[in-house]
Design an enzyme around this catalytic site. Structure first.
Site, PDB file in Angstrom:
ATOM      1  N   ASP A 191      -9.022   3.708  -1.993  1.00  0.00           N
ATOM      2  CA  ASP A 191      -9.952   3.939  -0.807  1.00  0.00           C
ATOM      3  C   ASP A 191     -11.404   4.550  -1.382  1.00  0.00           C
ATOM      4  O   ASP A 191     -11.555   5.807  -1.419  1.00  0.00           O
ATOM      5  CB  ASP A 191      -9.158   5.093   0.089  1.00  0.00           C
ATOM      6  CG  ASP A 191      -8.070   4.373   0.775  1.00  0.00           C
ATOM      7  OD1 ASP A 191      -7.945   3.133   0.767  1.00  0.00           O
ATOM      8  OD2 ASP A 191      -7.346   5.120   1.534  1.00  0.00           O
ATOM      9  N   GLU A 238       2.291   5.093  -4.021  1.00  0.00           N
ATOM     10  CA  GLU A 238       2.443   6.108  -5.160  1.00  0.00           C
ATOM     11  C   GLU A 238       3.790   6.744  -5.358  1.00  0.00           C
ATOM     12  O   GLU A 238       4.103   6.994  -6.632  1.00  0.00           O
ATOM     13  CB  GLU A 238       1.043   7.110  -4.963  1.00  0.00           C
ATOM     14  CG  GLU A 238      -0.122   6.561  -4.902  1.00  0.00           C
ATOM     15  CD  GLU A 238      -0.505   5.647  -3.802  1.00  0.00           C
ATOM     16  OE1 GLU A 238       0.329   5.942  -2.819  1.00  0.00           O
ATOM     17  OE2 GLU A 238      -1.153   4.555  -4.039  1.00  0.00           O
ATOM     18  N   ASP A 252       0.871  -1.266  -0.039  1.00  0.00           N
ATOM     19  CA  ASP A 252       0.165   0.002   0.002  1.00  0.00           C
ATOM     20  C   ASP A 252       0.866   1.296  -0.153  1.00  0.00           C
ATOM     21  O   ASP A 252       1.891   1.214   0.067  1.00  0.00           O
ATOM     22  CB  ASP A 252      -0.912   0.016   1.395  1.00  0.00           C
ATOM     23  CG  ASP A 252      -1.953   1.038   1.284  1.00  0.00           C
ATOM     24  OD1 ASP A 252      -2.192   1.649   0.107  1.00  0.00           O
ATOM     25  OD2 ASP A 252      -2.305   1.412   2.499  1.00  0.00           O
TER      26      ASP A 252
HETATM   27  C1  GLC Z   1      -4.643   3.332   2.936  1.00  0.00           C
HETATM   28  C2  GLC Z   1      -5.310   2.115   2.241  1.00  0.00           C
HETATM   29  C3  GLC Z   1      -6.094   1.251   3.139  1.00  0.00           C
HETATM   30  C4  GLC Z   1      -5.677   0.907   4.359  1.00  0.00           C
HETATM   31  C5  GLC Z   1      -5.028   2.230   5.182  1.00  0.00           C
HETATM   32  C6  GLC Z   1      -4.374   1.585   6.505  1.00  0.00           C
HETATM   33  O1  GLC Z   1      -5.755   4.287   3.161  1.00  0.00           O
HETATM   34  O2  GLC Z   1      -5.564   2.454   1.087  1.00  0.00           O
HETATM   35  O3  GLC Z   1      -6.671   0.168   2.342  1.00  0.00           O
HETATM   36  O4  GLC Z   1      -6.384   0.457   5.274  1.00  0.00           O
HETATM   37  O5  GLC Z   1      -4.042   2.858   4.297  1.00  0.00           O
HETATM   38  O6  GLC Z   1      -3.376   0.851   6.089  1.00  0.00           O
END
Ligand code: GLC
Length: 601
Positions: free
Chosen positions: A315, A244, A241
């Site tokens: 998200d 980017e 995650d």
């Molecule tokens: C980001 C991710 C989400 C995750 C969060 C905490 O917002 O896109 O899926 O739960 O971070 O890690």
């Protein structure tokens, strides 16, 4: 195109989200072609905004490297594009099961109670997630002993009950002397730099953090080796995650020094490929350490990442509009090579409602990645979090998903060789039917199933367009309809309209609580009238032995009401012993010895 982490609710006209695929497909009456603009600086596509008479594309920097991909159909163009950028390899079978996530299951007891609830409520489930709070102070490659004591024992306990654990790993490494990952990275000069040579810092979940320079092979190898902390303890997949890369103290400036292998370059050039390179490191680490087909999920990536990773759409929110958009998003991602894709079922931000969860689970049943996920502070949205009726509806569709796993796996087998996605817009299958061009709330799963989910609050019926060129069968009632018609389908909350294309032979498994719970020596085949031919693929569903020929292929041919079953390739030792056949309502239970079964009628 600029990979962006935008926490605001997404809306239709947002220019950029997490992934960049500078690829456009043009479909006109007599010509189909694609343009892949292979430039990972910030790029722009203007599809008739400046002037309706032309499309244009441009980039902030870099070369004008583009490929014109021609073909006789949109399918040809997609195959051409994936021939160039790579196709999605076959996943492990369990990754097609239902997955339950939340930010976060805060501790060991909570995660175990989610598992227990799944089994007590007889909701099939294969995967449970640990989001960022499992770590020690958000330090990647650590476990917080307070929240998750004896985590290996927990992973083993869950494994005995059919659950696999997937952990999140973000790229930001906490700046903290004495923390091994930070110290090693500094010692080896593995983090990205400011122009003056000092290590660049920004803020992410762990606070002050530094960023691995994934463009360099040595850094990718180091990252992959770190994954041993996870794989050695039985973690089955990795969720990448924030790649980017996201940063809380303003965007990383364009001129920060990143590398493309040993060539020094800038963030501006490497930004859009950062997530892909992180995924590649993760894929290679898991493959080396386990010998299995790696399960990697990423938020950010660039064209070609499908070779290493699955993706989710980031998200979203528990909004009806986001349920609807996700269909178009997943269709686009599929046309752009990302065949293994999903969106957070139930919606990530804001509060889900029972009705929304039912409808989203119905859609999720057909998305390659089927994961329910929600943000911290939002209302719980596990299938049992609301009421009995919601639980039953979710269970019904999660069970249907498990019944359909052999069909979905066949779609993946096709994807690996042709690049054609699992989750498809109607136009990919029926491009000569002008009525389908604008349809974004129905989709195909492979070439035989069409789904028309309800994506509006309060709706208990919906119009469904049945494309021209074949007859269609209602999956629930068996009723037959001619193609080229529009119908109004009753769709009470427990019903998701599903249609099967004439000629289909759909393979199905029995319901099970997790992949592998039951040995499938009897495959069920449901035959839907007309003439058709279907190839079914079977292998061990785990490792790469299939690449050395360890797989079976069966051919099912239906002609004028008769079915024949033949094994046309045998390389995998566990062949089916029986077939349970539903031939347009007539039931047969036939033994299979490897010899062709002719003219079952
Ligand atoms: C980001 C991710 C989400 C995750 C969060 C905490 O917002 O896109 O899926 O739960 O971070 O890690």
């Amino acid at each position: 195109m600029w990979n962006s982490d935008i926490p605001d609710p997404h809306y239709e006209s947002m220019r950029s989200l997490y992934k960049s695929m500078p690829f456009v497909i043009v479909h006109r009456e007599k010509v189909d072609y694609g343009i892949f603009f292979d430039n990972h600086h910030r790029t722009q596509f203007d599809l008739g905004k400046e002037n309706t008479g032309y499309y244009s594309f441009s980039a902030d920097d870099g070369n004008l490297d583009y490929y014109l991909i021609s073909g006789d159909s949109i399918k040809d163009v997609v195959s051409g594009y994936t021939y160039l950028t790579g196709t999605t390899p076959l996943p492990q079978l369990w990754t097609l099961g239902y997955q339950q996530c939340r930010w976060s299951y805060e501790n060991r007891d909570e995660l175990i109670s989610v598992a227990k609830n799944m089994r007590d409520n007889e909701i099939p489930c294969d995967v449970l997630y640990c989001d960022i709070d499992y770590m020690d102070n958000f330090k990647v490659f650590t476990w917080g002993e307070k929240q998750y004591p004896r985590h290996k024992e927990m992973i083993d306990l869950l494994a005995r009950n059919g659950f696999k654990v997937v952990t999140i790993i973000d790229p930001g490494v906490k700046k903290e002397k004495g923390y091994q990952v930070y110290d090693e990275g500094i010692r080896n000069d593995f983090f990205v730099h400011n122009a003056d040579g000092s290590v660049y810092e920004n803020v992410v979940w762990p606070g002050d953090s530094v960023f691995p320079d994934f463009g360099r092979r040595a850094v990718r190898n180091w990252w992959a080796d770190n994954l041993r902390v996870m794989t050695a303890d039985g973690v089955a997949g990795i969720w990448n995650d924030m790649n980017e890369p996201a940063s809380f103290r303003g965007e990383i400036p364009q001129d920060i020094v990143f590398c493309d292998e040993e060539r020094r370059t800038t963030h501006g050039e490497m930004h859009n490929v950062y997530g892909s390179l992180m995924s590649k490191a993760t894929y290679e680490g898991i493959k080396r350490q386990t010998g299995r087909r790696p399960f990697v999920i990423t938020r950010a990536c660039y064209s070609g990442a499908q070779k290493y990773t699955t993706g989710w759409t980031g998200d979203n929110q528990s909004h009806w509009s986001h349920l609807r958009y996700s269909i178009a998003q997943m269709c686009s991602l599929g046309l752009s090579g990302m065949a293994f894709i999903g969106s957070d079922v139930g919606g990530f931000g804001s509060n889900c409602t029972p009705e929304l969860l039912c409808r989203w689970t119905q859609l999720g049943c057909f998305t390659p990645l089927f994961r329910n996920h929600a943000a911290k502070g939002t209302r719980h949205q596990e299938p049992w979090a609301f009421d009995r009726k919601t639980l039953e509806i979710c269970r019904k569709y999660i069970r249907l998903r498990y019944r359909l796993i052999p069909y979905i796996y066949d779609c993946f087998h096709e994807t690996e060789s042709t690049g054609l996605p699992v989750f498809r817009p109607l136009v990919l299958e029926f491009q000569k039917d002008n009525n389908v061009l604008e349809i974004n709330d129905q989709f195909m799963v492979g070439q035989w199933l069409m789904v028309a989910p309800v994506v509006d609050q309060g709706r208990v019926s919906r119009d469904v367009y049945l494309p021209k060129g074949c007859n269609w069968y209602d999956f629930h009632t068996g009723e037959k309809f001619p193609g080229g018609t529009r119908i109004l389908r009753e769709a009470p909350l427990d019903t998701c309209p599903i249609y099967v294309r004439e000629g289909a032979v759909i393979p199905m498994w029995p319901v099970m609580n997790y992949v592998g719970e039951k040995k499938v020596d009897c495959l069920e085949l449901v035959v839907y009238g007309g003439d058709g031919e279907y190839l079914h693929y079977q292998d061990n569903g785990v490792d790469f032995a299939y690449r050395d020929g360890e797989y079976n292929i069966y051919r099912f041919v239906s002609r004028r009401g008769c079915l024949s079953v033949e094994q046309i390739k045998s390389g995998y030792s566990e062949r089916y012993e029986r077939f349970k056949i539903n031939l347009s309502g007539k039931l047969f239970n036939v033994k299979f010895t490897g010899r062709k079964l002719n003219a079952i009628r």
